[in-house]
Design a protein around this motif. Structure first.
Motif, PDB file in Angstrom:
ATOM      1  N   SER A 123       0.817  -1.215   0.000  1.00  0.00           N
ATOM      2  CA  SER A 123       0.000   0.000   0.000  1.00  0.00           C
ATOM      3  C   SER A 123       0.853   1.269   0.000  1.00  0.00           C
ATOM      4  CB  SER A 123      -0.935   0.007   1.210  1.00  0.00           C
ATOM      5  OG  SER A 123      -0.185  -0.075   2.415  1.00  0.00           O
ATOM      6  N   ARG A 133       4.172   6.908  -1.803  1.00  0.00           N
ATOM      7  CA  ARG A 133       4.382   7.086  -0.362  1.00  0.00           C
ATOM      8  C   ARG A 133       5.761   6.605   0.082  1.00  0.00           C
ATOM      9  NH1 ARG A 133      -1.433   4.493   1.555  1.00  0.00           N
ATOM     10  NH2 ARG A 133      -2.782   6.113   0.643  1.00  0.00           N
ATOM     11  N   ASP A 219       0.926   3.372   6.719  1.00  0.00           N
ATOM     12  CA  ASP A 219      -0.267   3.862   6.028  1.00  0.00           C
ATOM     13  C   ASP A 219      -1.457   2.921   6.214  1.00  0.00           C
ATOM     14  OD1 ASP A 219       0.530   1.708   4.533  1.00  0.00           O
ATOM     15  OD2 ASP A 219       0.247   2.679   2.592  1.00  0.00           O
ATOM     16  N   GLY A 249      -1.009   9.045   4.195  1.00  0.00           N
ATOM     17  CA  GLY A 249      -2.104   8.811   3.261  1.00  0.00           C
ATOM     18  C   GLY A 249      -3.103   9.939   3.272  1.00  0.00           C
ATOM     19  N   TYR A 256      -4.094   3.323  -6.068  1.00  0.00           N
ATOM     20  CA  TYR A 256      -3.184   2.234  -5.739  1.00  0.00           C
ATOM     21  C   TYR A 256      -2.818   1.480  -7.018  1.00  0.00           C
ATOM     22  CZ  TYR A 256      -4.127   2.670  -0.722  1.00  0.00           C
ATOM     23  OH  TYR A 256      -4.231   3.110   0.569  1.00  0.00           O
ATOM     24  N   VAL A 271      -8.409   4.762   1.762  1.00  0.00           N
ATOM     25  CA  VAL A 271      -7.227   4.887   2.630  1.00  0.00           C
ATOM     26  C   VAL A 271      -7.611   4.412   4.029  1.00  0.00           C
ATOM     27  CG1 VAL A 271      -5.546   6.471   3.632  1.00  0.00           C
ATOM     28  CG2 VAL A 271      -6.339   6.809   1.281  1.00  0.00           C
TER      29      VAL A 271
END
Length: 352
Positions: A123, A133, A219, A249, A256, A271
């Motif tokens: 993720s 991220r 996250d 997030g 994604y 999220v």
């Protein structure tokens, strides 16, 4: 004790050497330099006096006189005023009391040991941060590391399990290189927040630093591992480890990456940051919870943690002064002695 490495000294140019010689010289009584104004007055009086010593005789012819023998001595008759002026300059500089000043600092610091525990699960590839991220977290954390050269910092990564990527070290170059090497897929996928925190605490439990800190970035919510996050937080509290938790997030949905027959496609997915658990971890350990929704917010969070965890530095400054008037006093005495010797030997009677 941390060792500081210094560069090898480079060869200095003559001008740089001269500047270095006068760089650390101070004068205890600089007002004596006003007496240098006496020198032009003394020279002017000497010139006027020399003119008064000479007379003039007019004759119709000089054929009856023999040619004078050429001598260098008359040309040196002004050596007297030169030596006297140099003696006075040296004497004034000596009276001003030149001193070499050497100062240094004795610095002691309360060390801070920091472990960054970073989530590298699938993720973390979400594109609500640029480029994602995981990469955004790496880049901003590396800037944080570079701004804290006096702290020992280590790195723990976790996904479905956890391990230490880099133990506590003051060699931040090695740490940064190891941080750059982390990527998704290094370990089984999942989110073992409790295991990641427990591994970080294990790296800090034997530390003798005044402050022990974990920065935990994730996250998601804990879905794997044998240690619950709250249990790991209680263990951290027992070892006086403060935990700053960072939920990464945006709010709502984020793109994604998903593997499809057509290749990697980005799909909007909810999220799922377990903020209550992250907040409780921070509360138990005396830390603080932050929520990062983009690159700039994450950067500001690291800046806040940087300000919260500044080491206390005690600086004691020492100064050592060495008197340097004696060489100038001896130089003045030498010039006066030379003037006396030259005036009563070589230049005795040398008026022309």
């Amino acid at each position: 004790m941390f060792k500081k490495h210094s560069k090898l000294p480079s060869q200095k140019k003559p001008k740089e050497v001269q500047m270095a010689l006068f760089k650390n010289i101070e004068f205890a009584h600089p007002f004596f330099f006003w007496f240098l104004l006496l020198i032009p007055v003394m020279v002017a009086w000497y010139i006027w006096r020399q003119k008064q010593l000479y007379g003039y005789l007019n004759v119709s012819t000089v054929k009856g006189f023999s040619a004078p023998v050429k001598s260098v001595v008359p040309k040196l008759r002004h050596l007297e005023i030169v030596l006297r002026s140099l003696a006075l300059i040296a004497l004034i500089v000596g009276l001003a009391r030149p001193q070499s000043s050497l100062s240094w600092q004795n610095t002691t610091t309360e060390g801070i040991d920091i472990i960054i525990a970073s989530d590298i699960s699938g993720s973390m590839l979400a594109a609500d941060f640029q480029p994602n991220r995981l990469e955004a977290g790496k880049n901003i954390a590396i800037d944080f590391i570079k701004n804290r050269p006096n702290d020992r910092i280590g790195l723990v990564i976790f996904s479905g399990e956890s391990f230490t990527q880099c133990p506590l070290t003051i060699d931040h170059t090695v740490l940064v290189n190891l941080y750059n090497d982390i990527h998704y897929g290094m370990i089984n996928d999942g989110t073992a927040i409790g295991m990641g925190l427990a591994t970080a605490v294990n790296r800090l439990k034997d530390s003798e630093a005044k402050s022990k800190v974990v920065i935990l970035l994730t996250d998601g919510s804990n879905n794997m591992g044998s240690i619950p996050p709250i249990t790991a937080a209680q263990i951290a509290k027992q070892f006086n480890v403060r935990v700053y938790t960072v939920g990464i997030g945006t709010h709502g949905y984020a793109p994604y990456p998903v593997q499809t027959p057509m290749g990697i496609q980005y799909q909007k997915m909810l999220v799922d940051v377990d903020e209550p658990t992250l907040q409780k971890i921070a509360d138990i350990t005396g830390g603080k919870y932050f929520r990062a929704t983009d690159n700039e917010k994450l950067k500001s969070i690291y800046e806040q943690i940087d300000r919260l965890e500044k080491a206390k530095i005690d600086v004691t400054e020492y100064n050592k002064k060495t008197e340097m008037f004696l060489p100038f006093a001896l130089l003045a005495l030498l010039f006066l002695a030379l003037e006396f010797i030259v005036k009563n030997t070589l230049l005795k009677g040398a008026l022309t």
